[in-house]
Scaffold this motif. Structure first.
Motif, PDB file in Angstrom:
ATOM      1  N   ALA A 360      44.804  95.916  39.553  1.00  0.00           N
ATOM      2  CA  ALA A 360      44.798  97.073  40.574  1.00  0.00           C
ATOM      3  C   ALA A 360      44.071  98.067  40.077  1.00  0.00           C
ATOM      4  N   ASN A 361      43.167  98.767  40.779  1.00  0.00           N
ATOM      5  CA  ASN A 361      43.231 100.069  40.400  1.00  0.00           C
ATOM      6  C   ASN A 361      42.443  99.714  38.381  1.00  0.00           C
ATOM      7  N   ASN A 362      41.591  99.292  38.055  1.00  0.00           N
ATOM      8  CA  ASN A 362      41.300  98.890  36.839  1.00  0.00           C
ATOM      9  C   ASN A 362      41.879  98.745  35.778  1.00  0.00           C
ATOM     10  N   GLY A 401      49.114  99.155  43.822  1.00  0.00           N
ATOM     11  CA  GLY A 401      48.466 100.312  43.541  1.00  0.00           C
ATOM     12  C   GLY A 401      48.290 100.382  42.086  1.00  0.00           C
ATOM     13  N   SER A 402      48.826 101.617  41.784  1.00  0.00           N
ATOM     14  CA  SER A 402      48.457 102.139  39.958  1.00  0.00           C
ATOM     15  C   SER A 402      49.724 101.184  39.234  1.00  0.00           C
ATOM     16  N   HIS A 403      50.791 100.013  39.703  1.00  0.00           N
ATOM     17  CA  HIS A 403      51.323  99.579  39.649  1.00  0.00           C
ATOM     18  C   HIS A 403      51.758  97.910  39.629  1.00  0.00           C
ATOM     19  N   ALA A 404      52.617  97.110  39.182  1.00  0.00           N
ATOM     20  CA  ALA A 404      53.101  96.378  40.024  1.00  0.00           C
ATOM     21  C   ALA A 404      54.343  95.672  40.001  1.00  0.00           C
ATOM     22  N   PHE A 405      54.819  95.107  40.424  1.00  0.00           N
ATOM     23  CA  PHE A 405      56.028  93.622  40.205  1.00  0.00           C
ATOM     24  C   PHE A 405      55.538  92.535  39.809  1.00  0.00           C
ATOM     25  N   VAL A 406      56.429  92.371  38.767  1.00  0.00           N
ATOM     26  CA  VAL A 406      56.676  90.861  38.119  1.00  0.00           C
ATOM     27  C   VAL A 406      57.835  90.064  38.473  1.00  0.00           C
ATOM     28  N   ALA A 407      57.782  89.508  38.709  1.00  0.00           N
ATOM     29  CA  ALA A 407      58.883  88.521  39.141  1.00  0.00           C
ATOM     30  C   ALA A 407      59.516  87.981  38.035  1.00  0.00           C
ATOM     31  N   ASP A 415      59.094  96.389  36.816  1.00  0.00           N
ATOM     32  CA  ASP A 415      57.734  97.682  38.074  1.00  0.00           C
ATOM     33  C   ASP A 415      56.928  98.824  36.441  1.00  0.00           C
ATOM     34  N   VAL A 416      55.822  97.851  36.186  1.00  0.00           N
ATOM     35  CA  VAL A 416      55.331  98.086  35.626  1.00  0.00           C
ATOM     36  C   VAL A 416      53.946  98.594  35.321  1.00  0.00           C
ATOM     37  N   ASP A 417      53.675 100.167  35.298  1.00  0.00           N
ATOM     38  CA  ASP A 417      52.967 101.130  35.739  1.00  0.00           C
ATOM     39  C   ASP A 417      51.400 100.443  35.385  1.00  0.00           C
ATOM     40  N   GLY A 418      50.162 100.981  35.372  1.00  0.00           N
ATOM     41  CA  GLY A 418      48.958 101.368  34.755  1.00  0.00           C
ATOM     42  C   GLY A 418      48.764 101.506  33.021  1.00  0.00           C
ATOM     43  N   GLY A 420      51.360 100.352  31.170  1.00  0.00           N
ATOM     44  CA  GLY A 420      52.132  98.666  30.524  1.00  0.00           C
ATOM     45  C   GLY A 420      53.776  99.381  30.292  1.00  0.00           C
ATOM     46  N   ASN A 421      53.736 100.896  30.767  1.00  0.00           N
ATOM     47  CA  ASN A 421      55.194 100.694  30.375  1.00  0.00           C
ATOM     48  C   ASN A 421      56.190 100.643  32.078  1.00  0.00           C
ATOM     49  N   GLN A 422      57.528 100.708  31.277  1.00  0.00           N
ATOM     50  CA  GLN A 422      58.724  99.819  32.702  1.00  0.00           C
ATOM     51  C   GLN A 422      58.843 101.293  33.283  1.00  0.00           C
ATOM     52  N   LEU A 423      58.612 101.031  34.496  1.00  0.00           N
ATOM     53  CA  LEU A 423      59.305 102.396  36.432  1.00  0.00           C
ATOM     54  C   LEU A 423      60.303 101.594  36.423  1.00  0.00           C
ATOM     55  N   ASN A 424      60.960 100.391  36.225  1.00  0.00           N
ATOM     56  CA  ASN A 424      62.416  99.725  36.750  1.00  0.00           C
ATOM     57  C   ASN A 424      62.470  98.442  36.806  1.00  0.00           C
ATOM     58  N   ASN A 425      63.289  97.931  36.305  1.00  0.00           N
ATOM     59  CA  ASN A 425      64.082  96.865  36.500  1.00  0.00           C
ATOM     60  C   ASN A 425      65.056  96.682  37.143  1.00  0.00           C
ATOM     61  N   TRP A 426      65.473  95.428  38.206  1.00  0.00           N
ATOM     62  CA  TRP A 426      66.135  95.567  38.830  1.00  0.00           C
ATOM     63  C   TRP A 426      66.471  94.488  39.256  1.00  0.00           C
ATOM     64  N   GLY A 427      68.196  93.488  38.641  1.00  0.00           N
ATOM     65  CA  GLY A 427      68.323  92.438  39.038  1.00  0.00           C
ATOM     66  C   GLY A 427      67.915  91.963  40.513  1.00  0.00           C
TER      67      GLY A 427
END
Length: 548
Positions: A360-362, A401-407, A415-418, A420-427
């Motif tokens: 998404a969003n390039n 959109g500008s980020h993505a959630f990975v299971a 949660d990773v931004d465009g 490649g940086n980690q925004l969140n990491n939830w258990g």
């Protein structure tokens, strides 16, 4: 008032009905069905082995047309929409019945899909009580202007206008209601699910209220019975624009068309991921077996091309961004990049065993299952901008959109931004696999293959909003914002479950092609169509999911 089946007057009616059957000219199968004993106990609607859900018409849910018996769905075949109610003034058991009524003419009914059928086995279904009468402001008057008709589509569809529906004769006799031969059908299952239609046809508007009561529905496997009549040849169904079925929906969805299978498209060996391009109205399916991509014209539901990836790495996840396709090649630890005409532009190394992929969003995010990382690519330069260590066994990706959630199959969501940086990491639960994003409500859907939990999380904080535990194991997820429907692939039982996107209320289940344990990865939504890959069957199921 309702009476029990053992009441003498009903025994008399049953006796007269059975005698009349001996001289009734219907079909040979009708005679066979009544000449042999049922395996269900009497009353069969109460038997726990009855394949119908709620054959006794216990009260259920509120539709836009009125109250519907639990487990059943109303449909409007044509013309005016009548009213529906669950009442206790008529029936043949000691509960209640479904009533359909209106002063105007109408052609409508209720339907139910029965799953887990054995293909090739004969099934016997009976509509035990099919009373029709008029009310002119007083008591009920028997008339011969209200028809009742029983039908079944044994091929897995849900549209009563489908040319493959087997319809019994229309019963116009207002004096006949109990255990009529017109209301029995023996059919051969052509798929693992079949949909039964109970149709009411009011043909006259003379100021009286047309009324139909429905009760005592029974169904069982009867390999010893002969089908009646023979099913028509298997052909692709023709979708009807006049079909207005309903499912139990939230108030905001009132009037939506019930999801239904449009077709199954043969795409090639072992389809895995699916992505779409609304601009050209195409769906792209990664083919694991051929390390290739099948191109589907969504207007015709035809495969127009199959594009190679230039490797034998086994295509898995797939995404579309910047007019390019990005294909995860699971066994060569790389991503193939193709242009919109199928030419291979590049092949980029990523982490070990790339699985899910989202774009998404390039930006493109690749879940590297074996190296416990997520690689982020720039869709304009085709370069890997960063590979981020995340947690054990990242699996599926939901772009937001500008980020993505990975299971993370080990348990969690990253949660990773465009960049490649980690925004969140939830258990979260172990076995986290399917993920989907609801932008309008800022909600994240996540499903666990270990615990069967399906949850809605706050997409900013990771806090649980609501969750349920499913009876079957959930795999990939997809959300349609237009209908607020969440689709949950149940790969191990070859089904997809539809849930309300706000409450997770169950809206129904549809049959898919064979998946196997390697299936369940591919699902995408475009233009109110849902596309689901069937790994073992080599097909893609197309589902209509639209509001008028």
């Amino acid at each position: 008032m309702k009476t029990r089946p053992v009441r003498p007057i009903h025994l008399c009616v049953l006796f007269v009905t059975l005698i009349a059957l001996l001289a009734y000219s219907f079909t040979p199968a009708a005679y066979i069905a009544y000449a042999r004993p049922a395996t269900l106990t009497n009353p069969c609607a109460y038997d726990p082995n009855n394949l119908f859900t709620n054959g006794m018409m216990l009260p259920g849910w509120s539709s836009p047309y009125g109250t519907i018996a639990n487990g059943w769905t109303p449909f409007i075949f044509s013309g005016n929409a009548p009213q529906f109610n669950v009442v206790n003034n008529e029936g043949i058991d000691d509960t209640i019945s479904q009533q359909i009524y209106e002063v105007n003419t109408f052609d409508a009914g209720i339907q139910q899909t029965v799953n887990n059928l054995q293909i090739g086995t004969n099934y016997w279904m009976r509509w035990g009580y099919s009373l029709a009468a008029k009310s002119y402001g007083g008591g009920n008057v028997r008339v011969n202007t209200i028809g009742r008709q029983f039908g079944v589509i044994p091929y897995g569809g849900t549209d009563p206008h489908d040319a493959r529906v087997i319809w019994g004769p229309i019963l116009w006799d207002g004096n006949a209601a109990l255990n009529r031969p017109e209301m029995t059908i023996v059919f051969t299952a052509r798929a693992t699910s079949a949909t039964m239609f109970l149709r009411a046809i009011a043909s006259q508007n003379d100021g009286g209220e047309n009324r139909v009561w429905i009760d005592a529905l029974c169904m069982e496997a009867r390999p010893d019975l002969t089908p009646s009549p023979s099913p028509p040849p298997l052909t692709s169904p023709t979708p009807s624009t006049n079909f207005l079925p309903l499912v139990q929906v939230s108030p905001s969805e009132a009037g939506c068309v019930a999801p239904s299978v449009l077709t199954n498209i043969a795409v090639g060996a072992q389809p895995k991921g699916i992505t779409t391009d609304p601009g050209t109205n195409r769906a792209f399916v990664s083919l694991f077996g051929g390390s290739s991509v099948a191109v589907v014209n969504a207007a015709t539901n035809q495969v127009t091309a199959t594009w190679g990836t230039g490797t034998a790495g086994h295509a898995n996840g797939i995404g579309f961004a910047n007019n390019r396709l990005f294909v995860a090649l699971r066994d060569t630890n790389s991503v193939a990049i193709l242009d919109a005409s199928g030419s291979v532009l590049a092949n980029k190394a990523v982490g070990s065993q790339p699985w899910g992929l989202g774009a998404a969003n390039n930006a493109v995010w690749v879940a590297n299952f074996n190296s416990n990382s997520v690689s982020t690519l720039d869709a304009t330069t085709n370069n890997v901008v960063k590979t981020l260590g995340t947690g054990v066994s990242p699996s599926m990706v939901a772009p937001a959109g500008s980020h993505a959630f990975v299971a993370l199959m080990s348990g969690g969501i990253v949660d990773v931004d465009g960049a490649g940086n980690q925004l969140n990491n939830w258990g979260w639960d172990a076995g986290a696999f399917g993920v989907a994003f609801n932008a309008s409500a800022n909600r994240l859907y996540v499903a666990s293959r270990d615990t069967n939990k399906l949850a809605i999380l706050n997409a900013s904080t990771g806090a649980n909003v609501t969750s349920i535990t499913l009876a079957n194991t959930p795999y990939a997820l997809a959300y349609n914002a237009n209908t607020n429907h969440l689709y949950v692939v149940l790969a191990e039982v070859n089904q997809v479950n539809i849930r309300d996107g706000t409450s997770l209320a169950d809206l129904g289940t549809l049959a898919l092609g064979t998946q196997s344990l390697d299936g369940g990865d591919g699902i995408a939504v475009m233009n109110n169509r849902v596309y689901i890959s069937n790994y073992s069957a080599g097909t893609v199921t197309v589902i209509r999911d639209a509001c008028p």
